[in-house]
Design a protein around this motif. Structure first.
Motif, PDB file in Angstrom:
ATOM      1  N   UNK A   1     -21.838 -58.090 -19.646  1.00 33.48           N
ATOM      2  CA  UNK A   1     -23.254 -58.144 -18.822  1.00 33.48           C
ATOM      3  C   UNK A   1     -23.650 -57.060 -18.461  1.00 33.48           C
ATOM      4  N   UNK A   2     -22.837 -56.123 -17.816  1.00 26.47           N
ATOM      5  CA  UNK A   2     -23.271 -54.909 -17.088  1.00 26.47           C
ATOM      6  C   UNK A   2     -23.718 -53.755 -18.335  1.00 26.47           C
ATOM      7  N   UNK A   3     -22.819 -53.509 -19.204  1.00 30.36           N
ATOM      8  CA  UNK A   3     -23.179 -52.482 -20.307  1.00 30.36           C
ATOM      9  C   UNK A   3     -22.716 -52.886 -21.432  1.00 30.36           C
ATOM     10  N   UNK A   4     -21.482 -53.265 -21.639  1.00 23.92           N
ATOM     11  CA  UNK A   4     -21.079 -53.594 -23.087  1.00 23.92           C
ATOM     12  C   UNK A   4     -21.184 -52.581 -23.986  1.00 23.92           C
ATOM     13  N   UNK A   5     -21.515 -52.863 -25.373  1.00 20.60           N
ATOM     14  CA  UNK A   5     -21.838 -51.895 -26.399  1.00 20.60           C
ATOM     15  C   UNK A   5     -22.987 -51.268 -26.415  1.00 20.60           C
ATOM     16  N   UNK A   6     -23.947 -52.058 -25.536  1.00 21.23           N
ATOM     17  CA  UNK A   6     -25.299 -51.465 -25.851  1.00 21.23           C
ATOM     18  C   UNK A   6     -25.372 -49.955 -25.134  1.00 21.23           C
ATOM     19  N   UNK A   7     -24.373 -49.656 -24.246  1.00 19.37           N
ATOM     20  CA  UNK A   7     -24.474 -48.189 -23.699  1.00 19.37           C
ATOM     21  C   UNK A   7     -24.289 -47.345 -24.661  1.00 19.37           C
ATOM     22  N   UNK A   8     -23.388 -47.563 -25.555  1.00 19.76           N
ATOM     23  CA  UNK A   8     -23.157 -46.495 -26.765  1.00 19.76           C
ATOM     24  C   UNK A   8     -24.349 -46.406 -27.900  1.00 19.76           C
ATOM     25  N   UNK A   9     -24.876 -47.733 -27.896  1.00 20.97           N
ATOM     26  CA  UNK A   9     -26.096 -47.762 -28.667  1.00 20.97           C
ATOM     27  C   UNK A   9     -27.316 -47.050 -28.145  1.00 20.97           C
ATOM     28  N   UNK A  10     -27.305 -46.886 -26.972  1.00 18.96           N
ATOM     29  CA  UNK A  10     -28.537 -45.914 -26.293  1.00 18.96           C
ATOM     30  C   UNK A  10     -28.108 -44.665 -26.189  1.00 18.96           C
ATOM     31  N   UNK A  11     -26.859 -44.219 -26.156  1.00 16.08           N
ATOM     32  CA  UNK A  11     -26.635 -42.730 -26.515  1.00 16.08           C
ATOM     33  C   UNK A  11     -26.882 -42.353 -27.602  1.00 16.08           C
ATOM     34  N   UNK A  12     -26.548 -43.089 -28.677  1.00 15.59           N
ATOM     35  CA  UNK A  12     -26.705 -42.718 -30.198  1.00 15.59           C
ATOM     36  C   UNK A  12     -28.113 -42.931 -30.727  1.00 15.59           C
ATOM     37  N   UNK A  13     -28.732 -44.046 -30.258  1.00 20.62           N
ATOM     38  CA  UNK A  13     -29.997 -44.407 -30.945  1.00 20.62           C
ATOM     39  C   UNK A  13     -31.342 -44.167 -30.129  1.00 20.62           C
ATOM     40  N   UNK A  14     -30.953 -44.397 -28.428  1.00 23.10           N
ATOM     41  CA  UNK A  14     -32.099 -44.358 -27.560  1.00 23.10           C
ATOM     42  C   UNK A  14     -32.660 -46.069 -27.672  1.00 23.10           C
TER      43      UNK A  14
END
Length: 208
Positions: free
Chosen positions: A83-96
């Protein structure tokens, strides 16, 4: 599935016998957030219970093997992380881009399996699902947008598994693509996304 396993599965009571009351439109919409994950032929996409037949042990085993969840505390920590960050935190770093849909689908799937093996009560499971709804509704405007971000998140997750053994690799991205096309197909009468269109959650709840 081997013949012996298939026979044992068919001998189990159907989920509707334990949970005979159909989901309301809002409940079906919330359960449908996990539809992209539910590709298995034994998965239920129209009940809170995750399988078409009662199999609490499979839910417990899957949580332990796939997520190292063996207690309520483990489950709570996993859900909080997704709910807080999950896998989307990695995607944000890689893909914006932060594909919430991937984490939301996993969050709902884990919640349902937690209910399936008794780690969550039915009321607790619905509360968990309700908690993720505002973020999802505030991010997407259609099931198609949700599906696109789910696939993006899945690709980032799968790319992170490179270097692991072949036996541990998930299904290819093409399998997820095919499954989502079926869910989005307007002619597919069994798709939960057609049974509970995206704007369902914005209207008053009702019995189905």
């Amino acid at each position: 599935m081997r013949l012996s396993s298939m026979w044992n599965w068919r001998r189990r009571p159907r989920t509707e016998r334990r949970y005979p009351v159909p989901l309301t439109t809002h409940q079906l919409w919330m359960v449908s957030l996990s539809a992209p994950v539910s590709r298995d032929r034994n998965a239920s996409r129209t009940t809170l219970y995750p399988f078409t037949r009662i199999d609490d042990d499979s839910a417990r085993r899957w949580l332990a093997e796939q997520w190292e969840i063996t207690s309520r505390d483990d489950l709570a920590r996993r859900l909080d992380g997704l709910a807080r960050s999950g896998y989307r935190a990695r995607a944000q770093r890689q893909l914006g881009v932060a594909p919430l849909a991937w984490d939301a689908a996993l969050y709902v799937d884990i919640s349902r399996r937690g209910f399936g093996c008794g780690m969550l009560t039915e009321a607790e499971a619905w509360t968990a699902l309700k908690n993720i709804v505002p973020a999802v509704v505030g991010t997407y405007a259609s099931w198609r947008e949700y599906a696109d971000h789910y696939l993006l998140g899945r690709q980032v997750w799968r790319d992170g598994l490179r270097g692991t053994s072949d036996s541990s690799l998930p299904a290819p991205q093409s399998a997820a693509d095919t499954h989502l096309r079926a869910l989005l197909d307007p002619a597919n009468r069994t798709s939960p996304w057609n049974l509970a269109p995206w704007d369902t959650i914005g209207h008053p709840d009702r019995a189905r």
